[in-house]
Design a protein around this motif. Structure first.
Motif, mmCIF file in Angstrom:
data_model
loop_
_atom_site.group_PDB
_atom_site.id
_atom_site.type_symbol
_atom_site.label_atom_id
_atom_site.label_comp_id
_atom_site.label_asym_id
_atom_site.label_seq_id
_atom_site.Cartn_x
_atom_site.Cartn_y
_atom_site.Cartn_z
ATOM 1 N N LEU A 198 -31.831 8.822 5.218
ATOM 2 C CA LEU A 198 -30.493 9.428 5.225
ATOM 3 C C LEU A 198 -30.182 10.017 6.600
ATOM 4 C CD1 LEU A 198 -30.492 11.286 1.789
ATOM 5 C CD2 LEU A 198 -29.023 9.357 2.447
ATOM 6 N N HIS A 199 -28.963 9.821 7.034
ATOM 7 C CA HIS A 199 -28.535 10.320 8.351
ATOM 8 C C HIS A 199 -27.007 10.271 8.430
ATOM 9 C CE1 HIS A 199 -28.397 5.950 8.711
ATOM 10 N NE2 HIS A 199 -27.481 6.134 9.647
ATOM 11 N N ARG A 200 -26.469 10.928 9.449
ATOM 12 C CA ARG A 200 -25.073 10.704 9.857
ATOM 13 C C ARG A 200 -25.125 9.971 11.188
ATOM 14 N NH1 ARG A 200 -22.489 14.875 6.635
ATOM 15 N NH2 ARG A 200 -24.052 16.488 6.300
ATOM 16 N N ASP A 201 -24.222 9.001 11.422
ATOM 17 C CA ASP A 201 -24.264 8.257 12.682
ATOM 18 C C ASP A 201 -23.910 9.192 13.843
ATOM 19 O OD1 ASP A 201 -24.755 6.122 11.042
ATOM 20 O OD2 ASP A 201 -23.106 4.898 11.805
ATOM 21 N N MET A 202 -24.625 9.040 14.946
ATOM 22 C CA MET A 202 -24.404 9.884 16.117
ATOM 23 C C MET A 202 -23.060 9.572 16.772
ATOM 24 S SD MET A 202 -27.946 9.987 18.244
ATOM 25 C CE MET A 202 -27.882 8.207 18.457
ATOM 26 N N ARG A 261 -23.495 11.660 4.960
ATOM 27 C CA ARG A 261 -24.914 11.267 5.003
ATOM 28 C C ARG A 261 -25.149 10.008 4.174
ATOM 29 N NH1 ARG A 261 -29.407 14.206 6.302
ATOM 30 N NH2 ARG A 261 -30.373 14.124 4.252
ATOM 31 N N HIS A 262 -25.855 9.061 4.806
ATOM 32 C CA HIS A 262 -26.100 7.774 4.175
ATOM 33 C C HIS A 262 -27.416 7.195 4.673
ATOM 34 C CE1 HIS A 262 -24.230 6.912 8.062
ATOM 35 N NE2 HIS A 262 -24.894 5.766 8.048
ATOM 36 N N GLY A 263 -27.915 6.223 3.953
ATOM 37 C CA GLY A 263 -29.130 5.513 4.346
ATOM 38 C C GLY A 263 -29.139 4.158 3.674
ATOM 39 N N LEU A 291 -23.520 -7.028 10.816
ATOM 40 C CA LEU A 291 -22.673 -6.835 11.991
ATOM 41 C C LEU A 291 -21.878 -5.562 11.767
ATOM 42 C CD1 LEU A 291 -21.193 -7.542 14.605
ATOM 43 C CD2 LEU A 291 -19.728 -9.099 13.272
ATOM 44 N N LYS A 292 -21.996 -4.669 12.727
ATOM 45 C CA LYS A 292 -21.372 -3.353 12.581
ATOM 46 C C LYS A 292 -20.456 -3.095 13.769
ATOM 47 C CE LYS A 292 -22.703 1.514 12.396
ATOM 48 N NZ LYS A 292 -23.821 2.435 12.152
ATOM 49 N N PHE A 293 -19.201 -2.772 13.481
ATOM 50 C CA PHE A 293 -18.262 -2.360 14.520
ATOM 51 C C PHE A 293 -18.156 -0.839 14.443
ATOM 52 C CE2 PHE A 293 -17.144 -6.675 13.394
ATOM 53 C CZ PHE A 293 -16.878 -7.276 14.619
HETATM 54 FE FE LIG Z 1 -25.783 4.810 9.740
#
Ligand SMILES: [Fe+2]
Length: 169
Positions: free
Chosen positions: A92-96, A133-135, A146-148
């Motif tokens: 789990l994290h939040r994107d920086m 928060r996600h993982g 693929l992530k934008f």
């Molecule tokens: Fe993420």
């Protein structure tokens, strides 16, 4: 808060085969935060990030980046490919520094994303609120994504720009 504050599945038109080909044109390194921390995110080998450096090698990726920018007014959409090894998870994290992201799953099979607040979400193409928060839980096969990542427009702003693409089923 309801689920649309966390994600929206999208009916976006893209050439999946081409995107998979383009995923082979980028160079992969283990994900790192760039801060040399002791955290999992600086000490793993199961989650690889491929930066798209030359848009001439990745025209379908580039077309989608431009489409997102023109619909949302963003001037900071960064496409990246991610490979998550089979059987591995992302904690789990939040994107920086990231407000939100438009994600396209390219592997045939892939497990869900997990939001701490609302649980697992299965998708192929979705706008995600990465400030929540996600993982990614363990899954039995490799996950190609693929992530934008969008740095200068909020989830709500981007959702407005993409609202006619929001999936109704
Ligand atoms: Fe993420």
């Amino acid at each position: 808060m309801n689920s649309s504050d966390y994600y929206e599945r999208l009916d976006l038109d893209y050439d999946e085969e081409r995107l998979i080909e383009e995923s082979l044109m980028v160079h992969y390194d283990p994900f790192q935060t760039g801060k040399n921390t002791d955290s999992w995110f600086d000490n793993q080998k199961t989650w690889l990030l491929g930066r798209v450096n030359d848009s001439r090698l990745t025209p379908e990726t580039h077309r989608l980046k431009k489409m997102i920018e023109s619909r949302t007014g963003s001037r900071d959409v960064r496409p990246r490919y991610y490979v998550q090894e089979k059987g591995s998870s992302v904690p789990l994290h939040r994107d920086m520094n990231t407000e939100c992201s438009l994600n396209i799953i390219l592997s045939n099979r892939a497990g869900p994303i997990l939001f701490e607040d609302i649980g697992e979400v299965v998708y192929r193409c979705a706008l995600l609120n990465t400030t929540q928060r996600h993982g990614v839980p363990k899954f039995k096969t490799e996950r190609l994504l693929l992530k934008f990542s969008i740095f200068d427009k909020t989830y709500d702003e981007v959702r407005k720009g993409l609202r006619d693409l929001v999936s109704t089923h």
